[in-house]
Design a protein around this motif. Structure first.
Motif, PDB file in Angstrom:
ATOM      1  N   ILE A 122       0.839  -1.203   0.000  1.00 37.94           N
ATOM      2  CA  ILE A 122       0.000   0.000   0.000  1.00 37.94           C
ATOM      3  C   ILE A 122       0.877   1.257   0.000  1.00 37.94           C
ATOM      4  O   ILE A 122       0.564   2.243  -0.667  1.00 37.94           O
ATOM      5  N   TYR A 123       2.000   1.209   0.727  1.00 34.57           N
ATOM      6  CA  TYR A 123       2.909   2.358   0.745  1.00 34.57           C
ATOM      7  C   TYR A 123       3.532   2.577  -0.635  1.00 34.57           C
ATOM      8  O   TYR A 123       3.742   3.715  -1.059  1.00 34.57           O
ATOM      9  N   LEU A 124       3.822   1.493  -1.335  1.00 33.99           N
ATOM     10  CA  LEU A 124       4.358   1.564  -2.698  1.00 33.99           C
ATOM     11  C   LEU A 124       3.401   2.340  -3.591  1.00 33.99           C
ATOM     12  O   LEU A 124       3.801   3.284  -4.296  1.00 33.99           O
ATOM     13  N   VAL A 125       2.138   1.959  -3.562  1.00 31.76           N
ATOM     14  CA  VAL A 125       1.126   2.608  -4.402  1.00 31.76           C
ATOM     15  C   VAL A 125       0.905   4.058  -3.975  1.00 31.76           C
ATOM     16  O   VAL A 125       0.771   4.956  -4.806  1.00 31.76           O
ATOM     17  N   LYS A 126       0.885   4.293  -2.669  1.00 31.49           N
ATOM     18  CA  LYS A 126       0.711   5.657  -2.155  1.00 31.49           C
ATOM     19  C   LYS A 126       1.804   6.591  -2.669  1.00 31.49           C
ATOM     20  O   LYS A 126       1.528   7.705  -3.109  1.00 31.49           O
ATOM     21  N   THR A 127       3.042   6.106  -2.657  1.00 33.84           N
ATOM     22  CA  THR A 127       4.164   6.918  -3.141  1.00 33.84           C
ATOM     23  C   THR A 127       4.017   7.232  -4.626  1.00 33.84           C
ATOM     24  O   THR A 127       4.256   8.365  -5.063  1.00 33.84           O
ATOM     25  N   HIS A 128       3.630   6.229  -5.416  1.00 37.21           N
ATOM     26  CA  HIS A 128       3.429   6.444  -6.855  1.00 37.21           C
ATOM     27  C   HIS A 128       2.364   7.508  -7.100  1.00 37.21           C
ATOM     28  O   HIS A 128       2.544   8.425  -7.915  1.00 37.21           O
ATOM     29  N   ARG A 166       8.150  -4.569  -3.689  1.00 31.98           N
ATOM     30  CA  ARG A 166       9.359  -3.863  -4.119  1.00 31.98           C
ATOM     31  C   ARG A 166       9.543  -2.621  -3.246  1.00 31.98           C
ATOM     32  O   ARG A 166       8.609  -1.877  -3.002  1.00 31.98           O
ATOM     33  N   GLY A 167      10.753  -2.410  -2.777  1.00 38.93           N
ATOM     34  CA  GLY A 167      11.039  -1.267  -1.914  1.00 38.93           C
ATOM     35  C   GLY A 167      10.924  -1.579  -0.439  1.00 38.93           C
ATOM     36  O   GLY A 167      11.254  -0.743   0.401  1.00 38.93           O
ATOM     37  N   SER A 168      10.483  -2.797  -0.114  1.00 36.78           N
ATOM     38  CA  SER A 168      10.320  -3.132   1.307  1.00 36.78           C
ATOM     39  C   SER A 168      11.657  -3.224   2.032  1.00 36.78           C
ATOM     40  O   SER A 168      11.710  -3.136   3.258  1.00 36.78           O
ATOM     41  N   SER A 169      12.751  -3.379   1.261  1.00 37.94           N
ATOM     42  CA  SER A 169      14.076  -3.422   1.894  1.00 37.94           C
ATOM     43  C   SER A 169      14.399  -2.101   2.577  1.00 37.94           C
ATOM     44  O   SER A 169      15.216  -2.032   3.494  1.00 37.94           O
ATOM     45  N   ALA A 170      13.741  -1.024   2.129  1.00 35.87           N
ATOM     46  CA  ALA A 170      13.920   0.283   2.773  1.00 35.87           C
ATOM     47  C   ALA A 170      12.845   0.524   3.811  1.00 35.87           C
ATOM     48  O   ALA A 170      13.074   1.222   4.805  1.00 35.87           O
ATOM     49  N   ALA A 171      11.664  -0.061   3.604  1.00 36.55           N
ATOM     50  CA  ALA A 171      10.556   0.158   4.543  1.00 36.55           C
ATOM     51  C   ALA A 171      10.869  -0.427   5.913  1.00 36.55           C
ATOM     52  O   ALA A 171      10.535   0.167   6.939  1.00 36.55           O
ATOM     53  N   VAL A 172      11.528  -1.591   5.922  1.00 36.65           N
ATOM     54  CA  VAL A 172      11.808  -2.257   7.197  1.00 36.65           C
ATOM     55  C   VAL A 172      12.750  -1.425   8.077  1.00 36.65           C
ATOM     56  O   VAL A 172      12.417  -1.131   9.226  1.00 36.65           O
ATOM     57  N   PRO A 173      13.942  -0.994   7.580  1.00 34.83           N
ATOM     58  CA  PRO A 173      14.783  -0.139   8.438  1.00 34.83           C
ATOM     59  C   PRO A 173      14.136   1.206   8.751  1.00 34.83           C
ATOM     60  O   PRO A 173      14.276   1.736   9.858  1.00 34.83           O
ATOM     61  N   LEU A 232      13.340   4.516  -3.427  1.00 34.29           N
ATOM     62  CA  LEU A 232      13.272   3.109  -3.833  1.00 34.29           C
ATOM     63  C   LEU A 232      11.877   2.742  -4.316  1.00 34.29           C
ATOM     64  O   LEU A 232      11.719   2.025  -5.309  1.00 34.29           O
ATOM     65  N   TYR A 233      10.879   3.211  -3.624  1.00 36.12           N
ATOM     66  CA  TYR A 233       9.499   2.910  -4.017  1.00 36.12           C
ATOM     67  C   TYR A 233       9.151   3.542  -5.358  1.00 36.12           C
ATOM     68  O   TYR A 233       8.386   2.978  -6.141  1.00 36.12           O
ATOM     69  N   ASN A 234       9.674   4.744  -5.611  1.00 34.95           N
ATOM     70  CA  ASN A 234       9.243   5.493  -6.792  1.00 34.95           C
ATOM     71  C   ASN A 234      10.116   5.277  -8.022  1.00 34.95           C
ATOM     72  O   ASN A 234       9.754   5.699  -9.118  1.00 34.95           O
ATOM     73  N   GLN A 235      11.268   4.613  -7.893  1.00 29.62           N
ATOM     74  CA  GLN A 235      12.171   4.479  -9.042  1.00 29.62           C
ATOM     75  C   GLN A 235      11.530   3.678 -10.179  1.00 29.62           C
ATOM     76  O   GLN A 235      10.694   2.798  -9.945  1.00 29.62           O
ATOM     77  N   PRO A 236      11.924   3.962 -11.429  1.00 28.21           N
ATOM     78  CA  PRO A 236      11.431   3.156 -12.551  1.00 28.21           C
ATOM     79  C   PRO A 236      12.034   1.754 -12.496  1.00 28.21           C
ATOM     80  O   PRO A 236      13.098   1.556 -11.914  1.00 28.21           O
ATOM     81  N   VAL A 237      11.347   0.794 -13.084  1.00 30.41           N
ATOM     82  CA  VAL A 237      11.823  -0.591 -13.089  1.00 30.41           C
ATOM     83  C   VAL A 237      11.844  -1.133 -14.509  1.00 30.41           C
ATOM     84  O   VAL A 237      11.146  -0.644 -15.402  1.00 30.41           O
ATOM     85  N   ASP A 238      12.691  -2.175 -14.721  1.00 32.57           N
ATOM     86  CA  ASP A 238      12.738  -2.801 -16.055  1.00 32.57           C
ATOM     87  C   ASP A 238      11.625  -3.847 -16.171  1.00 32.57           C
ATOM     88  O   ASP A 238      10.777  -3.987 -15.281  1.00 32.57           O
TER      89      ASP A 238
END
Length: 298
Positions: A122-128, A166-173, A232-238
């Protein structure tokens, strides 16, 4: 009931602070991986950002991402504060009747990790959604989601279930550090204010003062992690779902530090306080008062 009360308190705070979250997100993405003076500044400060977003996107633009914001606050903070409340009630966070710095920080951090993992999609989508804007004031990568459910479905369809985390590696810390600092500062400050007998027993002003102190601590501790998390959440992806700018938390942290200096990790600090400060004060105050009301009337 602990989880429901905690989630309700956080949602109440979110209604007031979501516009500040929009401003914070934009300011953290502005000048991403660019040295000072090499990029156009659309948002000079918190107040200018408010004016610019309101002028270009309209007043509704200041409430972008409100729906996922409410969902995130209810589930993440419901789990985080609810878990901490249960741990605190068990007596674990106290040693010899006093708040233990180590135990309270650890309990807050662990509760934060659980909440962060659950709320990450949900945080991923919120950031987008909060970064989406007109091209004239756009910062960061621009996704074209039509809403929370459309975004979740689109990400899942293209990248699978893991793509939602995706991006949860930053959400946890981010949440573990912020939660540990916030909840320890709140508990210790409450204890101090009660000891000083500044206010009558049971007064809501005790929680208000403690939450105000906690808000300063959490912003100072959490902002660098918040900047990394947003990027991290907002970066473009391949096409495989891998980030095109950063490999993960450490890579984003080091690249930001190298390109933008320490100031880059504290981008949007003013916006962070204007957002996290009131949110911390309101959510902890509501949480404390709701718990007292429930315990008194159950």
């Amino acid at each position: 009931m602990d989880f429901i009360l905690s989630g309700t308190a956080a949602c109440g705070a979110c209604l007031f602070t979501n516009p500040l979250e929009v401003v914070k997100t934009r300011m953290q993405l502005q000048g991403e991986l660019k040295s000072r003076g090499t990029y156009q500044i659309y948002y000079r400060n918190v107040f200018h950002a408010f004016y610019t977003i309101g002028k270009v996107d309209g007043l509704a633009g200041l409430q972008k991402g409100l729906v996922p914001g409410l969902f995130y606050q209810f589930f993440m903070n419901g789990v985080r504060l609810g878990s901490f409340s249960i741990i605190e009630s068990s007596g674990y966070t106290h040693t010899d009747g006093r708040v233990s710095a180590a135990k309270t920080s650890v309990a807050g951090a662990v509760a934060g990790v659980v909440g962060a993992v659950m709320g990450s999609p949900i945080y991923l989508v919120k950031t987008h959604l909060q970064s989406q804007t007109a091209s004239s004031i756009a910062v960061g990568h621009q996704y074209q989601h039509q809403g929370m459910f459309h975004a979740l479905a689109a990400i899942h369809k293209q990248y699978g279930i893991l793509g939602l985390w995706r991006g949860s590696s930053a959400a946890v810390p981010r949440v573990s550090v912020g939660s540990g600092a916030q909840l320890y500062a709140f508990a210790a400050s409450k204890e101090l204010v009660v000891d000083l007998q500044v206010f009558p027993d049971g007064s809501w002003l005790v929680a208000l003062c403690a939450s105000m102190i906690s808000s300063v601590v959490v912003v100072a501790a959490m902002t660098p992690f918040d900047v990394v998390s947003t990027r991290l959440y907002n970066q473009p992806v391949d096409h495989t779902g891998k980030g095109e700018l950063y490999k993960g938390f450490v890579d984003c942290f080091s690249k930001t530090l190298k390109k933008e200096g320490v100031a880059g990790l504290y981008k949007g600090l003013g916006a962070s306080y204007f957002r996290l400060g009131p949110h911390t004060i309101l959510s902890l105050l509501f949480w404390d008062e709701l718990r007292k009301f429930w315990q008194k009337n159950r």
